[in-house]
Design a protein around this motif. Structure first.
Motif, short mmCIF file in Angstrom:
data_model
loop_
_atom_site.label_atom_id
_atom_site.label_comp_id
_atom_site.label_asym_id
_atom_site.label_seq_id
_atom_site.Cartn_x
_atom_site.Cartn_y
_atom_site.Cartn_z
N ALA A 38 -0.63 11.48 5.08
CA ALA A 38 -1.26 10.94 3.88
C ALA A 38 -1.27 9.41 3.99
CB ALA A 38 -0.51 11.39 2.64
N VAL A 39 -0.12 8.83 4.34
CA VAL A 39 -0.01 7.38 4.55
C VAL A 39 0.79 7.14 5.82
CG1 VAL A 39 0.83 5.18 3.62
CG2 VAL A 39 -0.03 6.94 2.06
N TYR A 40 0.16 6.51 6.81
CA TYR A 40 0.84 6.09 8.04
C TYR A 40 0.91 4.57 7.97
CZ TYR A 40 2.15 5.95 12.99
OH TYR A 40 2.80 5.76 14.18
N MET A 41 2.10 4.05 7.76
CA MET A 41 2.28 2.62 7.54
C MET A 41 2.94 2.00 8.77
SD MET A 41 4.06 0.96 4.21
CE MET A 41 3.05 2.00 3.18
N GLY A 42 2.16 1.23 9.53
CA GLY A 42 2.67 0.60 10.74
C GLY A 42 2.67 -0.91 10.65
N SER A 43 2.80 -1.46 9.44
CA SER A 43 2.86 -2.92 9.27
C SER A 43 3.84 -3.23 8.14
CB SER A 43 1.46 -3.48 8.97
OG SER A 43 0.96 -2.99 7.75
N SER A 44 3.96 -4.47 7.77
CA SER A 44 4.98 -4.92 6.82
C SER A 44 4.38 -5.33 5.47
CB SER A 44 5.74 -6.11 7.41
OG SER A 44 6.41 -5.73 8.58
N ASN A 45 5.28 -5.41 4.48
CA ASN A 45 4.95 -5.97 3.17
C ASN A 45 3.90 -5.18 2.41
OD1 ASN A 45 6.73 -8.33 3.55
ND2 ASN A 45 5.24 -8.86 5.12
N ASN A 46 3.99 -3.86 2.45
CA ASN A 46 3.06 -3.00 1.74
C ASN A 46 3.77 -2.32 0.57
OD1 ASN A 46 0.73 -3.11 3.70
ND2 ASN A 46 2.38 -2.44 5.04
N ILE A 47 2.99 -1.85 -0.39
CA ILE A 47 3.53 -1.14 -1.56
C ILE A 47 2.75 0.17 -1.75
CG2 ILE A 47 3.80 -1.17 -4.07
CD1 ILE A 47 4.09 -4.21 -3.89
N VAL A 48 3.50 1.26 -1.98
CA VAL A 48 2.91 2.52 -2.43
C VAL A 48 3.59 2.83 -3.76
CG1 VAL A 48 2.51 4.96 -1.94
CG2 VAL A 48 2.56 3.31 -0.06
N ASP A 49 2.81 2.85 -4.84
CA ASP A 49 3.36 2.93 -6.19
C ASP A 49 2.56 3.90 -7.06
OD1 ASP A 49 4.75 2.35 -8.54
OD2 ASP A 49 3.82 0.39 -8.83
N ARG A 50 3.25 4.80 -7.75
CA ARG A 50 2.67 5.75 -8.71
C ARG A 50 1.60 6.65 -8.09
NH1 ARG A 50 2.31 0.88 -11.32
NH2 ARG A 50 0.05 1.06 -11.50
N CYS A 51 1.83 7.06 -6.86
CA CYS A 51 0.88 7.97 -6.20
C CYS A 51 1.40 9.40 -6.23
CB CYS A 51 0.66 7.55 -4.74
SG CYS A 51 -0.19 5.96 -4.59
N THR A 52 0.48 10.36 -6.24
CA THR A 52 0.81 11.77 -6.09
C THR A 52 0.31 12.18 -4.71
OG1 THR A 52 0.58 12.14 -8.45
CG2 THR A 52 0.48 14.08 -7.03
N ILE A 53 1.24 12.59 -3.85
CA ILE A 53 0.94 12.85 -2.45
C ILE A 53 1.37 14.29 -2.14
CG2 ILE A 53 1.36 12.10 -0.08
CD1 ILE A 53 2.14 9.33 -1.29
N TYR A 54 0.40 15.13 -1.74
CA TYR A 54 0.74 16.54 -1.56
C TYR A 54 -0.18 17.24 -0.55
CZ TYR A 54 -3.15 17.25 -4.84
OH TYR A 54 -4.37 17.24 -5.44
N HIS A 55 0.34 18.35 -0.04
CA HIS A 55 -0.36 19.26 0.87
C HIS A 55 -0.94 18.51 2.08
CE1 HIS A 55 -3.25 22.60 1.94
NE2 HIS A 55 -2.06 23.17 1.94
N ASN A 56 -0.06 17.89 2.84
CA ASN A 56 -0.44 17.16 4.05
C ASN A 56 0.25 17.80 5.24
OD1 ASN A 56 -1.97 14.80 2.82
ND2 ASN A 56 -0.08 14.85 1.65
N ASN A 57 -0.46 17.92 6.34
CA ASN A 57 0.05 18.66 7.49
C ASN A 57 1.25 17.99 8.14
OD1 ASN A 57 -0.01 20.85 9.30
ND2 ASN A 57 -1.15 19.65 10.80
N LYS A 58 1.22 16.68 8.38
CA LYS A 58 2.33 16.03 9.07
C LYS A 58 3.29 15.33 8.11
CE LYS A 58 2.47 14.89 13.45
NZ LYS A 58 2.28 14.31 14.74
#
Length: 185
Positions: A38-58
């Motif tokens: 759903a989210v692949y984060m390969g860098s710095s200083n990011n924000i993931v806030d108030r998200c609904t994350i579901y039914h993802n294969n990896k």
């Protein structure tokens, strides 16, 4: 993959951080291709806030950088709901790796076939995991791998998982975590 946030030039950090994913629904990634974060984060200083994350294969969220010498640091993952992700054999729900000072707090993580939160891969340092509610995950609540150092795990509820908190890291600080029934009802 839903969102791929990484250094773009492949040889040095180049300012691709400072992204904000806020109040989103991210779901159903990777089932046709056999991959899917759903989210692949390969860098710095990011924000993931108030998200609904579901039914993802990896992975629902993976903070990771495989390029030698690169770090994914100072990322904040907060106030999210993550469930039904990590079905691939090499998947997981939420991985905090490859960086310094990444923080996860106030997340609700449940109903996943792996651990709720994993602190592992490429020697993460000073990771902070606090005020999360983690339940009904098949392998366990929180897993801290042997390469992790200086992790703080505080004020989490880890209930009805395959295990509670597994700590193989060094200099881990743990306090006020609840692993019994919180009796919400």
């Amino acid at each position: 993959t839903g969102f791929f946030i990484s250094y773009s030039n492949g040889s040095s950090p180049d300012g691709t951080g400072f992204n904000e994913l806020i109040n989103m629904k991210i779901h159903d990634t990777g089932y046709k291709q056999g991959i899917g974060h759903a989210v692949y984060m390969g860098s710095s200083n990011n924000i993931v806030d108030r998200c609904t994350i579901y039914h993802n294969n990896k992975f629902a969220i993976q903070i990771y950088q495989g390029n030698s010498g690169f770090r994914c640091s100072n990322n904040i993952i907060r106030n999210n709901r993550m469930f039904d992700s990590g079905h691939a054999s090499d998947g997981g729900t939420f991985v905090m790796g490859s960086g310094d000072n990444n923080v996860a707090y106030n997340n609700l993580i449940y109903g996943n076939p792996k651990h709720g939160i994993q602190v592992q891969f490429n020697s993460p340092t000073n990771t902070k995991v606090y005020n999360n509610t983690i339940y009904n995950n098949s392998l366990g609540g929180i897993y801290i791998a042997s390469g992790a150092s200086g992790t703080t795990v505080r004020n989490n509820i880890t209930y009805s998982n395959g295990g509670t908190i597994s700590n193989n890291g060094s200099s881990t600080q743990m306090s006020n975590n609840l692993s019994t029934d919180p009796k919400f009802i």
